[in-house]
Motif scaffolding. Structure first.
Motif, PDB file in Angstrom:
ATOM      1  N   TYR A   4       3.556   0.690  -2.687  1.00  0.00           N
ATOM      2  CA  TYR A   4       2.738   0.215  -3.807  1.00  0.00           C
ATOM      3  C   TYR A   4       2.995   1.072  -5.045  1.00  0.00           C
ATOM      4  O   TYR A   4       3.107   0.554  -6.162  1.00  0.00           O
ATOM      5  CB  TYR A   4       1.255   0.249  -3.434  1.00  0.00           C
ATOM      6  N   ARG A  42      -3.267  -8.454   2.722  1.00  0.00           N
ATOM      7  CA  ARG A  42      -2.980  -7.221   1.987  1.00  0.00           C
ATOM      8  C   ARG A  42      -1.961  -7.468   0.875  1.00  0.00           C
ATOM      9  O   ARG A  42      -2.037  -6.854  -0.188  1.00  0.00           O
ATOM     10  CB  ARG A  42      -2.491  -6.131   2.937  1.00  0.00           C
ATOM     11  N   SER A  46       0.844  -1.202   0.000  1.00  0.00           N
ATOM     12  CA  SER A  46       0.000   0.000   0.000  1.00  0.00           C
ATOM     13  C   SER A  46       0.874   1.245   0.000  1.00  0.00           C
ATOM     14  O   SER A  46       2.096   1.176   0.143  1.00  0.00           O
ATOM     15  CB  SER A  46      -0.925   0.015   1.228  1.00  0.00           C
TER      16      SER A  46
END
Length: 263
Positions: free
Chosen positions: A27, A49, A23
């Motif tokens: 990411y 995740r 994330s």
């Protein structure tokens, strides 16, 4: 006759590990690396995740589906930290080495008033961002190409340059990352090591505030900037792409901060 691609192909075919890549900034670094033709391995503490991020990347870059891999690695528990990092590295392809490592992992640690400081709170502010990268560096050499074309990029925050009241417990760990990056640039040469220092970025860590509290926080961040906005992860990711692509930068701190140091 086709055009030369001396600059845009610098990461083509390179193998890049993004720790904290499920994330936020990590990411975005994975996205940017894929667009430059790299093979990406993302790692993060939460297996769900990681799986979601891999699928999201594969959906966004279907032609690069075979260049995207993800592994879970718990970086928050000091008791298992070293074993977890060893296990992560053992899962990398055996027939080739990494070219670049980007460390963007960092658990959210709320500011702790100095009067409430304790050894455990200080250590919790340093485990993922400072202690874990040292352990990674200890075990990384057999897995990383020993060349100035290879790099490690660490992450810290703008509190290292512009102190914030009430952040003494956190600021020490963040500043330590800068010292670590400079020292590793010597200890791991010819591999290049740099640090990206970021200001406010619109990542999931900011989602802890909602409604009026979130609006007030964003207004305060915007008012402190010279760009008039809070950075998106894809903006800051350019700093990591730069550190990987510039074969002459090492031991440096690259700042991406919306100009807050000017205010």
């Amino acid at each position: 006759m086709s055009d030369q691609a001396k600059y845009t192909n610098k990461l083509h075919g390179k193998r890049i590990l993004v720790i904290g890549g499920s994330s936020g900034i990590g990411y975005a670094v994975a996205e940017g690396s894929l667009e430059h033709g790299a093979h990406i391995t993302i790692a993060s503490s939460n297996p769900d995740r990681v799986a979601q991020a891999v699928k999201k990347l594969q959906d966004a870059y279907p032609s690069a589906k075979d260049r995207i891999v993800g592994h879970a690695c718990n970086l928050n528990d000091e008791a298992t930290l070293e074993d977890n990092i060893i296990h992560l590295l053992s899962q990398l392809p055996k027939d080739t080495k990494l070219d670049h490592v980007n460390w963007t992992a960092g658990e959210y640690v709320p500011p702790t008033p100095l009067a409430e400081a304790s050894v455990s709170k200080i250590r919790s502010a340093m485990t993922t961002r400072y202690i874990a990268p040292i352990i990674l560096a200890k075990h990384l050499p057999p897995y990383l190409t020993a060349s100035p074309d290879s790099s490690i990029t660490l992450t810290t925050g703008i509190v290292t340059e512009k102190p914030i009241p009430g952040w003494s417990v956190i600021a020490g760990g963040r500043s330590a990352v800068i010292g670590l990056g400079k020292a590793l640039a010597l200890d791991m040469k010819p591999v290049r090591v740099n640090v990206v220092c970021v200001g406010a970025v619109e990542t999931p860590s900011l989602d802890r505030l909602q409604g009026e509290a979130r609006e007030k926080m964003f207004k305060a961040l915007v008012d402190k900037s010279t760009t008039g906005r809070v950075a998106k992860p894809e903006m800051v990711a350019e700093a990591y792409l730069y550190c990987m692509r510039d074969g002459n930068v090492t031991g440096n701190v690259v700042v991406s901060s919306s100009g807050v140091l000017l205010t």
